[in-house]
Design a protein around this motif. Structure first.
Motif, PDB file in Angstrom:
ATOM      1  N   MET A   1       0.833  -1.185   0.000  1.00 35.24           N
ATOM      2  CA  MET A   1       0.000   0.000   0.000  1.00 35.24           C
ATOM      3  C   MET A   1       0.881   1.252   0.000  1.00 35.24           C
ATOM      4  SD  MET A   1      -3.038   0.906   2.658  1.00 35.24           S
ATOM      5  CE  MET A   1      -2.558   2.273   3.678  1.00 35.24           C
ATOM      6  N   GLU A   2       0.536   2.166  -0.857  1.00 34.75           N
ATOM      7  CA  GLU A   2       1.292   3.404  -0.989  1.00 34.75           C
ATOM      8  C   GLU A   2       1.100   4.264   0.258  1.00 34.75           C
ATOM      9  OE1 GLU A   2       1.348   7.079  -4.120  1.00 34.75           O
ATOM     10  OE2 GLU A   2       0.570   5.160  -4.769  1.00 34.75           O
ATOM     11  N   ASP A   3       2.136   4.945   0.672  1.00 34.57           N
ATOM     12  CA  ASP A   3       2.073   5.785   1.874  1.00 34.57           C
ATOM     13  C   ASP A   3       1.491   7.151   1.505  1.00 34.57           C
ATOM     14  OD1 ASP A   3       2.374   7.005   4.312  1.00 34.57           O
ATOM     15  OD2 ASP A   3       4.545   6.746   4.423  1.00 34.57           O
ATOM     16  N   ILE A   4       0.171   7.296   1.681  1.00 29.48           N
ATOM     17  CA  ILE A   4      -0.514   8.545   1.339  1.00 29.48           C
ATOM     18  C   ILE A   4      -0.002   9.699   2.188  1.00 29.48           C
ATOM     19  CG2 ILE A   4      -2.463   8.097   2.879  1.00 29.48           C
ATOM     20  CD1 ILE A   4      -2.688   9.935  -0.478  1.00 29.48           C
ATOM     21  N   TYR A   5       0.398   9.401   3.423  1.00 33.54           N
ATOM     22  CA  TYR A   5       0.923  10.450   4.294  1.00 33.54           C
ATOM     23  C   TYR A   5       2.224  11.023   3.727  1.00 33.54           C
ATOM     24  CZ  TYR A   5      -2.319   8.327   7.683  1.00 33.54           C
ATOM     25  OH  TYR A   5      -3.412   7.821   8.311  1.00 33.54           O
ATOM     26  N   ALA A   6       3.056  10.157   3.163  1.00 35.69           N
ATOM     27  CA  ALA A   6       4.329  10.620   2.597  1.00 35.69           C
ATOM     28  C   ALA A   6       4.068  11.545   1.414  1.00 35.69           C
ATOM     29  CB  ALA A   6       5.178   9.428   2.173  1.00 35.69           C
ATOM     30  N   GLU A   7       3.104  11.181   0.604  1.00 37.45           N
ATOM     31  CA  GLU A   7       2.755  12.008  -0.553  1.00 37.45           C
ATOM     32  C   GLU A   7       2.258  13.383  -0.101  1.00 37.45           C
ATOM     33  OE1 GLU A   7      -0.656  11.899  -3.976  1.00 37.45           O
ATOM     34  OE2 GLU A   7       0.258   9.987  -3.417  1.00 37.45           O
ATOM     35  N   LEU A   8       1.372  13.383   0.895  1.00 35.28           N
ATOM     36  CA  LEU A   8       0.853  14.648   1.416  1.00 35.28           C
ATOM     37  C   LEU A   8       1.957  15.473   2.081  1.00 35.28           C
ATOM     38  CD1 LEU A   8      -2.577  13.464   2.872  1.00 35.28           C
ATOM     39  CD2 LEU A   8      -2.207  14.902   0.851  1.00 35.28           C
ATOM     40  N   LEU A   9       2.865  14.796   2.770  1.00 35.01           N
ATOM     41  CA  LEU A   9       3.969  15.490   3.431  1.00 35.01           C
ATOM     42  C   LEU A   9       4.906  16.125   2.398  1.00 35.01           C
ATOM     43  CD1 LEU A   9       4.858  16.077   6.297  1.00 35.01           C
ATOM     44  CD2 LEU A   9       6.144  13.950   6.285  1.00 35.01           C
ATOM     45  N   GLN A  10       5.143  15.431   1.295  1.00 39.01           N
ATOM     46  CA  GLN A  10       6.004  15.985   0.249  1.00 39.01           C
ATOM     47  C   GLN A  10       5.343  17.194  -0.424  1.00 39.01           C
ATOM     48  OE1 GLN A  10       6.702  12.267  -1.824  1.00 39.01           O
ATOM     49  NE2 GLN A  10       8.799  12.203  -1.061  1.00 39.01           N
ATOM     50  N   LYS A  11       4.026  17.128  -0.614  1.00 41.83           N
ATOM     51  CA  LYS A  11       3.313  18.283  -1.172  1.00 41.83           C
ATOM     52  C   LYS A  11       3.333  19.450  -0.186  1.00 41.83           C
ATOM     53  CE  LYS A  11       0.205  15.748  -4.234  1.00 41.83           C
ATOM     54  NZ  LYS A  11      -1.198  15.364  -4.508  1.00 41.83           N
ATOM     55  N   THR A  12       3.225  19.121   1.097  1.00 46.92           N
ATOM     56  CA  THR A  12       3.302  20.149   2.136  1.00 46.92           C
ATOM     57  C   THR A  12       4.661  20.836   2.092  1.00 46.92           C
ATOM     58  OG1 THR A  12       1.714  19.014   3.563  1.00 46.92           O
ATOM     59  CG2 THR A  12       3.230  20.535   4.635  1.00 46.92           C
ATOM     60  N   ALA A  13       5.710  20.048   1.900  1.00 37.49           N
ATOM     61  CA  ALA A  13       7.069  20.610   1.822  1.00 37.49           C
ATOM     62  C   ALA A  13       7.187  21.608   0.679  1.00 37.49           C
ATOM     63  CB  ALA A  13       8.089  19.486   1.652  1.00 37.49           C
ATOM     64  N   ALA A  14       6.369  21.403  -0.366  1.00 39.61           N
ATOM     65  CA  ALA A  14       6.382  22.317  -1.507  1.00 39.61           C
ATOM     66  C   ALA A  14       5.461  23.519  -1.287  1.00 39.61           C
ATOM     67  CB  ALA A  14       5.975  21.563  -2.770  1.00 39.61           C
ATOM     68  N   GLY A  15       4.856  23.612  -0.091  1.00 43.69           N
ATOM     69  CA  GLY A  15       4.013  24.753   0.232  1.00 43.69           C
ATOM     70  C   GLY A  15       2.540  24.573  -0.110  1.00 43.69           C
TER      71      GLY A  15
ATOM     72  N   GLY B   1      12.003   6.104   6.495  1.00 46.29           N
ATOM     73  CA  GLY B   1      10.911   5.639   7.333  1.00 46.29           C
ATOM     74  C   GLY B   1       9.582   6.186   6.861  1.00 46.29           C
ATOM     75  N   LYS B   2       8.543   5.743   7.526  1.00 47.94           N
ATOM     76  CA  LYS B   2       7.192   6.156   7.154  1.00 47.94           C
ATOM     77  C   LYS B   2       6.900   7.572   7.642  1.00 47.94           C
ATOM     78  CE  LYS B   2       5.429   1.554   6.952  1.00 47.94           C
ATOM     79  NZ  LYS B   2       4.239   0.853   6.651  1.00 47.94           N
ATOM     80  N   ALA B   3       6.030   8.237   6.915  1.00 45.70           N
ATOM     81  CA  ALA B   3       5.684   9.615   7.240  1.00 45.70           C
ATOM     82  C   ALA B   3       5.028   9.713   8.618  1.00 45.70           C
ATOM     83  CB  ALA B   3       4.762  10.192   6.161  1.00 45.70           C
ATOM     84  N   MET B   4       4.139   8.768   8.940  1.00 46.65           N
ATOM     85  CA  MET B   4       3.466   8.818  10.248  1.00 46.65           C
ATOM     86  C   MET B   4       4.486   8.676  11.376  1.00 46.65           C
ATOM     87  SD  MET B   4       0.877   9.357  12.086  1.00 46.65           S
ATOM     88  CE  MET B   4      -0.706   9.167  11.312  1.00 46.65           C
ATOM     89  N   THR B   5       5.488   7.840  11.185  1.00 43.31           N
ATOM     90  CA  THR B   5       6.532   7.678  12.194  1.00 43.31           C
ATOM     91  C   THR B   5       7.293   8.986  12.369  1.00 43.31           C
ATOM     92  OG1 THR B   5       6.734   5.358  11.562  1.00 43.31           O
ATOM     93  CG2 THR B   5       8.535   6.287  12.856  1.00 43.31           C
ATOM     94  N   TRP B   6       7.614   9.638  11.259  1.00 42.84           N
ATOM     95  CA  TRP B   6       8.331  10.914  11.316  1.00 42.84           C
ATOM     96  C   TRP B   6       7.486  11.959  12.044  1.00 42.84           C
ATOM     97  CZ3 TRP B   6       7.494  15.852   9.293  1.00 42.84           C
ATOM     98  CH2 TRP B   6       8.600  16.718   9.313  1.00 42.84           C
TER      99      TRP B   6
END
Length: 180
Positions: free
Chosen positions: A1-15, A68-73
């Motif tokens: 399963m793809e880590d949706i949190y990581a995707e959202l976190l990366q978009k957040t990093a882009a503002g 690691g996983k976004a939720m863990t971070w």
């Protein structure tokens, strides 16, 4: 399963504010429970959650998916904010039967109902912790779950400071491959 949190976190990093809003909506209930466990009062937990999400917004670009996983971070960011708050208040999370509660937290004797309610990530973490020696597991839980310093653990468990540090370091090294 793809880590949706990581995707959202990366978009957040882009503002991307919409991605941050979605990240907050998806993650805040889980992270709030972590805050409540640490802070013991809803008001303090809400403060920590808010401060933690501000830091997540500010530092999203430092998240590395390969580590690691976004939720863990995000949990680590929130946990550190909570521990900072506790230190500033000169308090400690409330413990009951602290010597044993940490080990009970990792018990594999959970009922099927409670296992079903747990996130897959938490089940994976518990399985990884079960591979450790009891002394390592206890030190890691007391340190990361309750926020005890290495010095406090040394005094609490009656072991040399170097031993406590080694147990935690080796335990974390042992479970790192299991967590990825």
């Amino acid at each position: 399963m793809e880590d949706i949190y990581a995707e959202l976190l990366q978009k957040t990093a882009a503002g991307d504010q919409l991605a941050f809003k979605q990240l907050y909506e998806k993650c805040s209930p889980k992270l709030m429970s972590l805050c409540l466990r640490l802070m013991q009062t809803e008001a303090l937990a809400e403060d920590v959650l808010q401060e933690g999400f501000i830091k997540i917004w500010d530092k999203a670009d430092t998240y590395t998916p390969g580590k690691g996983k976004a939720m863990t971070w995000m949990s680590t960011v929130i946990r550190n904010k909570g521990l900072d708050k506790l230190r500033s208040l000169k308090t400690r999370p409330v413990e009951t039967e602290a010597q044993f509660e940490g080990l009970e937290f990792t018990s594999s004797d959970l009922t099927p109902d409670s296992m079903e309610d747990m996130s897959q990530e938490m089940q994976g973490l518990m399985a990884c912790l079960d591979t450790l020696k009891p002394s390592q597991r206890e030190c890691i839980l007391l340190s990361y779950y309750y926020g005890h310093t290495h010095q406090e653990l040394s005094e609490k468990l009656g072991k040399p400071l170097g031993t406590i540090k080694a147990w935690i370091r080796r335990g974390l090294e042992d479970i790192r491959p299991c967590l990825n």
